[in-house]
Design a protein around this motif. Structure first.
Motif, short mmCIF file in Angstrom:
data_model
loop_
_atom_site.label_atom_id
_atom_site.label_comp_id
_atom_site.label_asym_id
_atom_site.label_seq_id
_atom_site.Cartn_x
_atom_site.Cartn_y
_atom_site.Cartn_z
N ALA A 1 0.86 -1.19 0.00
CA ALA A 1 0.00 0.00 0.00
C ALA A 1 0.88 1.23 0.00
N TYR A 2 0.27 2.38 0.08
CA TYR A 2 1.05 3.61 0.11
C TYR A 2 0.59 4.52 1.25
N ASN A 3 1.53 4.99 2.05
CA ASN A 3 1.33 6.07 3.00
C ASN A 3 2.51 7.00 2.80
N PRO A 4 2.32 8.31 2.89
CA PRO A 4 3.47 9.21 2.70
C PRO A 4 4.56 8.97 3.73
N TYR A 5 4.19 8.44 4.91
CA TYR A 5 5.16 8.34 6.01
C TYR A 5 5.73 6.94 6.21
N THR A 6 5.25 5.93 5.46
CA THR A 6 5.82 4.59 5.63
C THR A 6 6.31 4.02 4.30
N GLU A 7 7.37 3.27 4.39
CA GLU A 7 7.87 2.54 3.22
C GLU A 7 8.70 1.38 3.72
N PRO A 8 8.35 0.14 3.46
CA PRO A 8 7.13 -0.25 2.76
C PRO A 8 5.88 -0.06 3.62
N SER A 9 4.73 -0.07 2.95
CA SER A 9 3.44 0.02 3.64
C SER A 9 2.63 -1.23 3.33
N LEU A 10 1.88 -1.68 4.30
CA LEU A 10 1.09 -2.90 4.11
C LEU A 10 -0.34 -2.68 4.59
N GLU A 11 -1.28 -3.02 3.73
CA GLU A 11 -2.66 -3.11 4.20
C GLU A 11 -2.83 -4.50 4.77
N VAL B 1 6.63 0.71 7.81
CA VAL B 1 7.89 1.07 8.47
C VAL B 1 8.07 2.56 8.22
N PHE B 2 8.18 3.37 9.28
CA PHE B 2 8.28 4.82 9.10
C PHE B 2 9.51 5.18 8.27
N ARG B 3 9.33 6.16 7.37
CA ARG B 3 10.39 6.57 6.44
C ARG B 3 11.50 7.31 7.16
N PRO B 4 12.73 7.21 6.62
CA PRO B 4 13.83 8.01 7.18
C PRO B 4 13.55 9.51 7.08
N GLU B 5 12.83 9.92 6.03
CA GLU B 5 12.50 11.35 5.87
C GLU B 5 11.65 11.86 7.05
N MET B 6 10.95 10.92 7.73
CA MET B 6 10.18 11.31 8.90
C MET B 6 11.04 11.22 10.16
N LEU B 7 11.79 10.13 10.31
CA LEU B 7 12.48 9.85 11.58
C LEU B 7 13.78 10.63 11.75
N LEU B 8 14.56 10.75 10.68
CA LEU B 8 15.89 11.35 10.84
C LEU B 8 15.83 12.84 11.21
N PRO B 9 14.93 13.64 10.60
CA PRO B 9 14.85 15.04 11.04
C PRO B 9 14.49 15.16 12.53
N MET B 10 13.81 14.15 13.07
CA MET B 10 13.45 14.19 14.49
C MET B 10 14.67 13.97 15.38
N GLY B 11 15.67 13.26 14.81
CA GLY B 11 16.85 12.94 15.59
C GLY B 11 16.87 11.51 16.09
N ILE B 12 16.02 10.67 15.51
CA ILE B 12 16.06 9.24 15.86
C ILE B 12 17.33 8.66 15.25
N PRO B 13 18.13 7.89 16.02
CA PRO B 13 19.37 7.34 15.47
C PRO B 13 19.12 6.52 14.20
N GLU B 14 20.06 6.60 13.29
CA GLU B 14 19.91 5.97 11.98
C GLU B 14 19.64 4.47 12.03
#
Ligand code: PHE
Length: 529
Positions: free
Chosen positions: A440-450, A469-482
């Protein structure tokens, strides 16, 4: 309150008899219902030692309807015998008599009658003896007269088998005079009044003791709505799996946390008036973590962290707009940001300490270490169950507001396999074991599963949730470790509730058309059964 008349009559009876009386007999003599006498006994008991009453049960024999008929008209076999004239009776005609079938075989085995099979015109029945003794009738009459003790126990059981007698157990009280027996009872006071105190009359009164055993009047109490019952079960499942509940007590959210922080571009159709409720007052939010906001802006407009971004002109005005949150993932975003901040702060503290140490030792060298060595990220498992709002066209399965159930797990090196595994574990606890996943598609997850589950009732696969699985584009700006991945999933609370309680129209579950009786009558929810 017991009938005072009956109370007095009962006391009079006890006064005149030697020994005691049985409450059943009293009921018969006074020709009142036994329960009335029991009521009188109870109320006398509450007054102290006027009487003493001992509960006992006794058995006695009673005639059934058929038994009464037997006492009156004789046993079936006797009635058959009596119906046969000197010249006999065709068997077929005898069988037509009301007592025919039962009476014939009994009379045969008693050798009272015989059948002449060779008779012209079919088998014919003749008497075999001059006269009969209908002992069954005699016994029934005796028992009817109350002389059951004169009839042999074995014979009574025989008659019971023939359904002519039944044995009845009666519970009654054996009532005798108590130590302070009296036929006149003074009514006990239930309240101490100011007048009694002023006049001193309370000294002569007798007061009714409190009855601490009494059950209170059943309260008109509240009932939990089915959604709350199902929510309790979901919460239980998350808690069993070691999840912590997120604070979801804000229906109003800024677009920033609802969309931008989740890498949802500002032109995304979900951010339209047709999909989202915007607030007019206050229309905008002003407080955001500034440097984080800058990183979000950058990842949207220019990219970064290995991503190209969306390459558009990101506007703070769009992010400021207040809305009714469209999903609880906004709360998850806030929580993950907070978590990353805590982790960064600890990391700073540790670095400072290390630097202090190496300065002392006068050892220079590499100060900047790889982040992961310093960052002590603590894995978390979060969940939430709360209300979200969407500007939907209302129909049988959609309302403009519903409840979302969301689970989030953040840990080092989580994979898609972990997501599928945890979903299996979660849904198994709901009693759902057949799962299928669809990309499936969500802007914030990749891959996404229905997530689909096989519905045994509908005999088809139905969608039960969305995950990814939340995208790095969402998590990394927050400061979550890579090295940390975050997996998450969401589902509605309404769908499983409607399935569980057999409700077809969501308007029967939520809103002004809800039938309160349905709320009262709905049982508690057990999801795995
Ligand atoms: N937020 C998604 C929705 O509203 C659900 C979801 C949560 C999807 C977490 C992926 C991860 O449908």
């Amino acid at each position: 309150m017991a009938d005072t008349g009956v109370v007095e009559l009962l006391l009079k009876r006890i006064e005149v008899v030697d020994g005691g009386v049985d409450s059943q007999d009293v009921a018969i003599t006074l020709s009142v219902d036994h329960q009335v006498v029991v009521g009188a006994v109870k109320s006398l008991q509450s007054l102290g030692d006027i009487i003493s009453a001992e509960q006992r049960s006794s058995k006695h024999w009673e005639l059934t309807g058929e038994g009464q008929e037997t006492a009156e008209k004789g046993s079936h076999e006797a009635r058959v015998y009596n119906a046969i004239p000197e010249e006999g009776l065709p068997q077929s005609e005898l069988m037509k008599l009301p007592s025919g079938k039962v009476g014939f075989s009994k009379a045969m085995s008693n050798k009272w009658i015989r059948v002449d099979k060779g008779h012209e015109g079919g088998p014919r029945v003749f008497r075999m003896v001059e006269r009969i003794d209908d002992s069954v009738q005699e016994k029934m009459v005796q028992i009817q007269k109350g002389l059951a003790n004169d009839v042999d126990e074995k014979e009574k059981n025989e008659l019971k088998k023939r359904k002519l007698l039944t044995e009845v157990t009666v519970k009654s009280y054996w009532i005798t005079k108590g130590p302070s027996f009296s036929t006149t009872i003074t009514k006990q006071e239930t309240e101490l009044t100011p007048e009694m105190i002023a006049s001193g009359s309370w000294r002569q009164k007798s007061f009714k003791p409190y009855n601490f055993e009494a059950l209170g009047v059943a309260l008109d109490c509240g009932h939990l709505h089915p959604l709350l019952k199902v929510r309790t079960q979901f919460r239980q499942i998350f808690l069993e799996m070691g999840f912590t509940e997120m604070p979801t007590n804000n229906f109003i959210e800024s677009s920033f946390w609802n969309f931008d922080s989740l890498f949802q571009p500002q032109q995304h159709p979900a951010r339209d008036q047709h999909d989202t409720f915007f607030l007019s007052d206050p229309a905008v939010s002003h407080e955001f973590p500034q440097d984080y906001l800058e990183r979000v802006k950058k990842v949207h407009s220019e990219g970064g962290y290995g991503s190209q971004g969306y390459k558009y002109d990101w506007k703070i005005e769009e992010a400021q707009k207040n809305i009714l949150r469209t999903h609880t993932t906004a709360v998850s975003a806030r929580m993950l940001y907070k978590l990353a901040q805590q982790c960064l702060q600890e990391e700073k503290k540790k670095l400072a300490k290390k630097e202090g140490q190496s300065n002392k030792k006068k050892r220079g060298g590499k100060r900047r270490r790889k982040r992961s060595e310093e960052a002590k990220f603590t894995p978390v498992k979060y969940f939430s169950i709360d209300r979200v709002f969407r500007n939907e066209t209302l129909d049988a399965t959609h309302l403009a507001e519903f409840h979302q159930i969301e689970g989030v797990v953040a840990d080092y090196g989580l994979t898609l396999g972990d997501l599928m595994g945890i979903l299996h574990q979660f849904f198994t606890k709901l009693g759902i074991t057949k799962l299928r996943f669809k990309p499936a598609y969500n802007p914030y997850t990749e891959p996404s599963l229905e997530i689909f589950s096989y519905h045994e009732g509908l005999k088809k696969w139905v969608e039960v949730g969305n995950s990814g699985v939340f995208r790095p584009e969402m998590l990394l700006p927050m400061g979550i470790p890579e090295e940390v991945s975050v997996i998450a999933w969401g589902l509605s609370l309404e769908r499983p509730t409607m399935i569980k309680y057999g409700i077809n129209n969501i308007r029967e579950l939520v809103g002004h058309k809800v039938n309160l009786q349905m709320v009262y009558d709905s049982p508690i929810c057990r999801l795995d059964s």
